[in-house]
Design an enzyme around this catalytic site. Structure first.
Site, short mmCIF file in Angstrom:
data_model
loop_
_atom_site.label_atom_id
_atom_site.label_comp_id
_atom_site.label_asym_id
_atom_site.label_seq_id
_atom_site.Cartn_x
_atom_site.Cartn_y
_atom_site.Cartn_z
NE ARG A 53 -1.62 -2.25 2.55
CZ ARG A 53 -1.65 -3.67 2.34
NH1 ARG A 53 -2.75 -4.04 1.74
NH2 ARG A 53 -0.69 -4.37 2.60
CB THR A 54 3.43 2.71 2.49
OG1 THR A 54 2.56 2.04 3.55
CG2 THR A 54 3.93 3.81 2.61
CE LYS A 82 26.72 -3.90 -6.03
NZ LYS A 82 26.95 -2.73 -6.74
NE ARG A 103 6.97 0.57 5.10
CZ ARG A 103 5.54 0.05 5.03
NH1 ARG A 103 5.51 -1.16 4.89
NH2 ARG A 103 4.60 0.88 5.35
CG HIS A 131 3.16 3.76 8.68
ND1 HIS A 131 3.40 5.02 7.34
CD2 HIS A 131 2.79 2.74 8.21
CE1 HIS A 131 2.90 3.77 6.58
NE2 HIS A 131 2.77 2.97 6.82
N1 CP Z 1 -0.53 -0.19 5.73
C1 CP Z 1 0.76 -0.21 5.32
O1 CP Z 1 1.58 0.38 5.61
O2 CP Z 1 0.81 -1.62 4.40
P1 CP Z 1 2.06 -1.80 3.68
O3 CP Z 1 2.82 -2.19 4.74
O4 CP Z 1 1.51 -2.60 2.60
O5 CP Z 1 2.63 -0.41 3.02
#
Ligand code: CP
Length: 300
Positions: A53-54, A82, A103, A131
């Site tokens: 999603r993100t 590496k 992320r 998040h």
């Molecule tokens: N909700 C969310 O962060 O989903 P993903 O891990 O798929 O990005």
């Protein structure tokens, strides 16, 4: 928004949040009006952990604003494999792009990365930390379905490792929401999150049994047990599957209860809930695009 980087939800005032949500609503109403808003913008996608999603909604968002993206790819396929450091990686990508979505499995990674670059860094999840962009789309979904005033929210599942929970809790303090946290003893809110909630004066209660509060809730935010963050697989097994809802569970809920989940789910929401009017988690995921468009529009 006045911030160069978005690292945690506690950076966001109520006015900041409302500005993003209002812009997202404008975008939702007429996405074509924003199609050329950022024709030269390039967004760097740096995901050191899996994401559907993100990653995809940021990619969609920048393209729907007329811009483009460059994706680092997986850790395995990049020079991280590496041994390249996070600092060097983001310094290089900052030279290619106008903003970085990051992320990473380590809490604090986005803060550290932001110190090495002169383009905005957006934290797309740092370990069990924060998040914040998930929180913006969560709040958008809550506003659409339950409103943000006089709100009672239940948050259930993995409150210890769940970064979406930590960000949402911080943001809800700006809306004077009543918060009920439901989890096994071993997965209660971390001490620092509880301390910050206490300092904010928020009305917060902790429970081990959903039945104690279900009937009071406007919103029930269910989370996955974050298996990948447990130091010991046996600890995970002790709590896995304990906090699960199905359509029968919701018989005790108000008719207008909004059930949310940041997704992905494993088994904590049975599929029979999907057919009820309570289910809003797919709509929530779809809201990631207009909300991230609004955020990028304000930051780039
Ligand atoms: N909700 C969310 O962060 O989903 P993903 O891990 O798929 O990005």
């Amino acid at each position: 928004m006045r911030h160069d980087h978005l690292i945690g939800a506690n950076q966001l005032s109520r006015a900041d949040i409302e500005a993003v949500l209002d812009r997202a609503a404008e975008i939702d109403a007429d996405p074509s009006a924003f199609a050329d808003a950022h024709p030269d913008a390039l967004l760097g996608l740096c995901f050191f952990e899996p994401s559907t999603r993100t990653r995809m909604s940021f990619d969609t968002a920048i393209k729907r604003l007329g811009g483009g993206s460059v994706d680092m790819g997986t850790v395995e396929s990049s020079s991280v494999k590496k041994g390249e450091s996070l600092a060097d990686t983001v310094r290089v990508i900052a030279g290619y792009t106008d903003g970085i979505v990051l992320r990473h499995p380590s809490e604090g990674a986005a803060t550290m990365a932001s110190e090495f670059v002169d383009v905005p860094v957006i934290n797309a999840g740092d370990g069990a930390g924060q998040h914040p962009t998930q929180t913006l789309l969560d709040l958008y979904t809550i506003r659409e379905n339950a409103g943000l005033d006089d709100l009672t929210v239940g948050v259930m599942g993995d409150l210890k490792y769940g970064r979406t929970v930590h960000s949402l809790a911080a943001a809800l303090t700006t809306f004077d929401a009543r918060m009920h946290f439901v989890s096994p003893e071993s997965l209660r809110l971390p001490r620092n999150v509880r301390f910050d909630l206490h300092e904010s004066g928020a009305v917060v209660k902790e429970h081990t049994d959903l039945d104690d509060v279900l009937g009071e809730l406007d919103v029930l935010y269910v989370t996955r047990i974050q298996r990948e963050r447990f130091p010991d697989e046996n600890e995970y097994r002790e709590v896995a599957g304990e906090y699960r809802i199905d359509a029968d569970t919701l018989d005790a809920a108000r008719d207008d209860l909004t059930v949310m989940h940041p997704l992905p789910r494993v088994d904590e929401i049975a599929s029979d809930v999907d057919e009820t009017d309570h289910a809003h988690y797919f709509e929530q995921a779809h809201n990631g695009v207009p909300v991230r468009m609004a955020l990028l529009d304000s930051m780039l």
